[in-house]
Design a protein around this motif. Structure first.
Motif, short mmCIF file in Angstrom:
data_model
loop_
_atom_site.label_atom_id
_atom_site.label_comp_id
_atom_site.label_asym_id
_atom_site.label_seq_id
_atom_site.Cartn_x
_atom_site.Cartn_y
_atom_site.Cartn_z
N VAL A 35 0.84 -1.20 0.00
CA VAL A 35 0.00 0.00 0.00
C VAL A 35 0.87 1.24 0.00
CG1 VAL A 35 -1.76 1.27 1.28
CG2 VAL A 35 -1.83 -1.23 1.21
N VAL A 36 1.90 1.21 0.86
CA VAL A 36 2.80 2.36 0.95
C VAL A 36 3.46 2.61 -0.40
CG1 VAL A 36 4.95 3.18 1.93
CG2 VAL A 36 3.23 2.15 3.39
N ALA A 37 3.93 1.55 -1.03
CA ALA A 37 4.63 1.70 -2.30
C ALA A 37 3.72 2.34 -3.34
CB ALA A 37 5.13 0.35 -2.78
N SER A 38 2.47 1.86 -3.42
CA SER A 38 1.58 2.40 -4.46
C SER A 38 1.16 3.83 -4.12
CB SER A 38 0.37 1.48 -4.65
OG SER A 38 -0.47 1.58 -3.53
N GLU A 39 0.91 4.08 -2.81
CA GLU A 39 0.53 5.43 -2.41
C GLU A 39 1.65 6.43 -2.72
OE1 GLU A 39 -1.94 7.15 -0.76
OE2 GLU A 39 -3.38 5.50 -0.94
N LEU A 40 2.86 6.00 -2.41
CA LEU A 40 4.01 6.88 -2.63
C LEU A 40 4.18 7.16 -4.11
CD1 LEU A 40 6.37 8.23 -1.15
CD2 LEU A 40 7.71 6.18 -1.57
N ARG A 41 3.96 6.14 -4.91
CA ARG A 41 4.07 6.27 -6.36
C ARG A 41 3.03 7.27 -6.86
NH1 ARG A 41 3.59 0.81 -7.75
NH2 ARG A 41 5.72 0.48 -7.04
N ASP A 42 1.78 7.07 -6.44
CA ASP A 42 0.69 7.97 -6.85
C ASP A 42 0.99 9.40 -6.42
OD1 ASP A 42 -0.45 5.71 -7.69
OD2 ASP A 42 -2.06 5.64 -6.17
N HIS A 43 1.44 9.50 -5.17
CA HIS A 43 1.67 10.80 -4.58
C HIS A 43 2.72 11.57 -5.36
CE1 HIS A 43 0.85 13.08 -0.95
NE2 HIS A 43 2.05 13.60 -1.14
N LEU A 44 3.80 10.90 -5.66
CA LEU A 44 4.89 11.56 -6.40
C LEU A 44 4.48 11.86 -7.82
CD1 LEU A 44 7.89 9.54 -5.02
CD2 LEU A 44 7.46 11.96 -4.64
N ALA A 45 3.72 10.93 -8.41
CA ALA A 45 3.27 11.14 -9.79
C ALA A 45 2.35 12.36 -9.86
CB ALA A 45 2.56 9.89 -10.30
N ASP A 46 1.46 12.49 -8.88
CA ASP A 46 0.55 13.63 -8.79
C ASP A 46 1.29 14.94 -8.77
OD1 ASP A 46 -1.72 12.26 -8.79
OD2 ASP A 46 -2.35 12.73 -6.74
N GLN A 47 2.33 14.99 -7.96
CA GLN A 47 3.02 16.25 -7.71
C GLN A 47 4.42 16.23 -8.28
OE1 GLN A 47 2.31 15.59 -3.82
NE2 GLN A 47 0.24 16.40 -3.88
N SER A 48 4.55 15.56 -9.40
CA SER A 48 5.90 15.41 -9.97
C SER A 48 6.52 16.77 -10.24
CB SER A 48 5.85 14.57 -11.23
OG SER A 48 4.89 15.11 -12.09
N SER A 49 5.66 17.77 -10.54
CA SER A 49 6.21 19.09 -10.84
C SER A 49 6.80 19.75 -9.60
CB SER A 49 5.11 19.98 -11.43
OG SER A 49 4.06 20.06 -10.51
N LEU A 50 6.28 19.36 -8.43
CA LEU A 50 6.78 19.96 -7.18
C LEU A 50 8.19 19.51 -6.86
CD1 LEU A 50 3.88 19.82 -4.59
CD2 LEU A 50 5.21 21.81 -5.22
N TRP A 51 8.46 18.23 -7.13
CA TRP A 51 9.73 17.65 -6.72
C TRP A 51 10.64 17.56 -7.94
CZ3 TRP A 51 8.66 18.20 -1.96
CH2 TRP A 51 7.39 17.90 -1.49
N SER A 52 10.97 18.72 -8.48
CA SER A 52 11.68 18.70 -9.75
C SER A 52 13.10 18.21 -9.60
CB SER A 52 11.65 20.08 -10.38
OG SER A 52 12.18 21.00 -9.48
N LYS A 53 13.81 18.73 -8.62
CA LYS A 53 15.17 18.24 -8.43
C LYS A 53 15.59 18.47 -6.99
CE LYS A 53 17.24 22.54 -9.93
NZ LYS A 53 18.07 23.28 -10.81
N GLY A 54 16.63 17.82 -6.59
CA GLY A 54 17.09 17.97 -5.22
C GLY A 54 17.50 16.63 -4.65
N ASP A 55 18.11 16.69 -3.48
CA ASP A 55 18.58 15.47 -2.85
C ASP A 55 17.59 15.05 -1.78
OD1 ASP A 55 20.71 15.75 -4.45
OD2 ASP A 55 22.05 16.56 -2.90
N ILE A 56 17.54 13.78 -1.52
CA ILE A 56 16.62 13.28 -0.52
C ILE A 56 17.34 12.28 0.37
CG2 ILE A 56 15.73 11.47 -2.05
CD1 ILE A 56 12.99 11.99 -0.80
#
Lengths: 300, 272
Positions: A35-56
């Protein structure tokens, strides 16, 4: 670390929360990994423009995470956003205990939380941990190359282990410190299993609970609790300590009511609060392990 | 034209958000900008009263968002001959009538047409605050030199930072110079060191502000008012001018002015 502040975006499993000037993805502990994996995937896909670049940084925290899952998380983040996973850290307890599992563990699984900096705040790095920079030991954490990632992660763990054994850490199993570089404001709370260092003020209405020491390079006006897991040997150090109430271990320190202006005059300079004969005392700072005799009892 | 959306907020109620919005909006328009002020205090609208446009309201911001009317139908032109418009809040609805995303779209639409979109934020940190701050690129925080207002401002700054609105500007409103001088009120430095944000304006306590609000004519129209002058300077700073902050000092009475003259003449003679 689950008492969070801020309100940016919320889904049921993945929450995006501001920490200092950075941003953290905090992931619900009780959800299964799929569930976490799919949620995280959806979440990042939704806001892909927000997380354009950077280190994590991936923060496994106190949790046990199978390496395949760690690799999966890394690949999800990197394929669905422009972020690059550069660091990985976990609590020394999970290493020293020797129960860091190589094989995928059956439920209950513990999920990692992520600490990340948005690309527009790259100049400030508010949170520094006991961390391992991945680029020093280059590895490709994709599920396909599990064998390669195994050795890399093992080397990271070995590195962490040796560091912690070397440091000894005495009785406490606390070694990691958390740096906060921005002002800690009213309504913001933090819990941390190690020492906390704030390089700014802690304002009234802010709360910090640390299992280790709390050091404030600024004015401490908020509510802090050092040695929150019961260690009375912890101290609170601040350049200025106008806070009316704070706690060390199980002992509550309450500023003396009498003549606040007089005490202000006599105690300019950094202060240390410590526990002596079952009450909290405050004295001018002369070193973390100095012998303090003339402390002012903070018992109201 | 691509304008800027600025939210004016405070956390605590009654510190002068609406007054600041009306005055900064008016002052920016007087400087030749195209300005629209949006009241997001749905259910407790005031901005129209302070701007004296109450009896011209037909449609409101909720009507626009719900598609009942067109955007320009809800925009009320100010009585004066510069380009200042008001979008009033709905009085019969509540904060949940709109979503942050809807207000963001509305402001994006307005930015195409205006230099400044000012949002008057409601008190509190609930839905209304989230709505108002979602659309803004910049924030101005209004506080008074009181412990409670400053505590709330501190919380607001934290919340704004966590939602990505960094470096808010601070207006310290209702400073009573005599009280500051006596040490009964916090001065600018105390507030600044606690909140650790840039101060964009110091507004003295001025009876004329209340008089102006009651008459529905923002105090910036009164050239003799000290508060009006302070709001004009704030607008100039918002507009990008670099004007140093003016220290707020008690007005000299006849006696102290006389003493000053005597003192000055005395010094002059002693040096001569």
């Amino acid at each position: 670390m689950d008492r969070n502040r801020g309100f940016l975006l919320e889904t049921s499993v993945v929450q995006v929360i501001a920490r200092g000037t950075g941003v953290a993805f905090v992931i619900d502990e009780s959800s299964p990994f799929d569930v976490v994996a799919s949620e995280l995937r959806d979440h990042l896909a939704d806001q892909s423009s927000l997380w354009s670049k950077g280190d994590i940084t991936i923060n496994v925290g106190q949790r046990i995470l199978a390496r395949d899952e760690l690799a999966q998380v890394k690949s999800i983040i990197e394929t669905h956003s422009g972020l690059t996973v550069t660091r990985f850290w976990c609590a020394p307890e999970s290493l020293n205990g020797g129960d860091f599992q190589i094989e995928a563990k059956a439920a209950p699984l513990y999920e990692p939380s992520f600490l990340t900096e948005p690309s527009n705040a790259s100049e400030s790095q508010p949170i520094v941990h006991n961390e391992v920079v991945l680029s020093e030991s280059p590895l490709d954490l994709t599920p396909n190359t599990a064998a390669a990632s195994k050795t890399a992660i093992e080397s990271i763990i070995e590195g962490l282990k040796s560091r912690h054994n070397k440091n000894g850490a005495r009785n406490r199993n606390i070694t990691e410190a958390l740096f906060i570089k921005s002002t800690f404001r009213s309504g913001e709370t933090l819990e941390h299993s190690g020492d906390v260092i704030v390089l700014a003020d802690v304002n009234p209405g802010a709360e910090i609970r640390a299992d280790g020491d709390i050091i404030v390079f600024g004015s401490l006006k908020g509510w802090v609790h050092a040695g929150a897991s019961g260690d009375n040997k912890c101290v609170i150090i601040a350049l200025d300590l106008p806070s009316p109430r704070f706690q060390i271990g199980k002992y509550l320190g309450v500023a003396p009511m009498s003549a606040p202006q007089k005490s202000k005059q006599s105690t300019i300079g950094p202060k240390i609060a410590y526990v002596r004969s079952r009450s909290v005392h405050v004295a001018p700072f002369a070193g973390r392990f100095a012998r303090y005799k003339k402390g002012v009892p903070y018992d109201g | 034209m691509t304008g800027k959306t600025i939210v004016i907020t405070s956390g605590k109620g009654g510190v002068g958000k609406t007054t600041a919005t009306a005055n900064i909006g008016t002052a920016l328009a007087m400087r030749g900008n195209r300005v629209v002020v949006v009241d997001t205090d749905i259910g407790l609208r005031n901005l129209d009263v302070i701007m004296g446009l109450e009896n011209r309201i037909v449609y409101d911001v909720v009507n626009v968002i719900e598609g009942v009317c067109k955007l320009n139908q809800a925009m009320i032109s100010d009585k004066h001959d510069y380009e200042l418009f008001l979008i009033p809040a709905a009085q019969t609805r509540d904060k949940n009538a709109i979503e942050p995303e809807q207000l963001r779209e509305l402001c994006a639409e307005l930015e195409k047409d205006f230099d400044y979109v000012l949002i008057d934020c409601p008190a509190g940190i609930e839905q209304g605050f989230k709505n108002a701050t979602a659309a803004a690129q910049e924030a101005i925080i209004v506080t008074t030199p009181e412990v409670s207002a400053i505590r709330d401002a501190d919380r607001i700054i934290g919340l704004l930072e966590s939602s990505g609105l960094h470096n808010p500007k601070l207006i310290i409103n209702r400073i009573a110079p005599e009280m500051v001088k006596r040490g009964d009120m916090m001065d600018q430095k105390d507030v600044e060191s606690l909140l650790a944000v840039e101060v964009i304006g110091l507004v003295p306590a001025d009876e004329q502000t209340v008089v102006a609000a009651n008459r529905g004519i923002p105090v910036v129209h009164n050239s003799k008012s000290s508060a009006g002058g302070a709001f004009m300077r704030i607008a100039a700073r918002v507009d990008g001018e670099d004007i140093p902050l003016m220290a707020i000092e008690p007005k000299n009475g006849l006696l102290s002015r006389f003493k000053g003259m005597v003192g000055m003449s005395g010094r002059t003679y002693s040096h001569a």
